[in-house]
Motif scaffolding. Structure first.
Motif: not given
Length: 84
Positions: A62-84
């Motif tokens: 209970p009470g978690l709905a009032s907590i603000e939580f934002e996951i920061p975007r990471s620049k290190d995440l892999p980019r999607p593969a280009d399959l074209s």
């Protein structure tokens, strides 16, 4: 850790004393000189049983709905593969 032993009569007459003693270790409650129950702090109980909250239980608290939580975007995440 301190181990305390109380007769069932002492426990009934001094439950508050037993609760305080359980903060420092287990409290053995005896009936006719034989141990019948053990009073533990909640932390000791969790430690002994090894029960841990799972992610579902933690997120449904209970009470978690009032907590603000934002996951920061990471620049290190892999980019999607280009399959074209």
């Amino acid at each position: 850790m301190t181990i305390t032993t109380l007769s069932s009569r002492e426990f009934q007459q001094n439950a508050n004393q037993a609760q305080k003693a359980a903060r420092n270790g287990p409290v053995f409650i005896t009936n006719r000189g034989r141990p019948t129950q053990v009073l533990l702090s909640y932390e000791d109980y969790q430690r002994i049983t090894g029960r841990r909250r799972n992610i579902v239980a933690a997120l449904s608290m209970p009470g978690l709905a009032s907590i603000e939580f934002e996951i920061p975007r990471s620049k290190d995440l892999p980019r999607p593969a280009d399959l074209s």
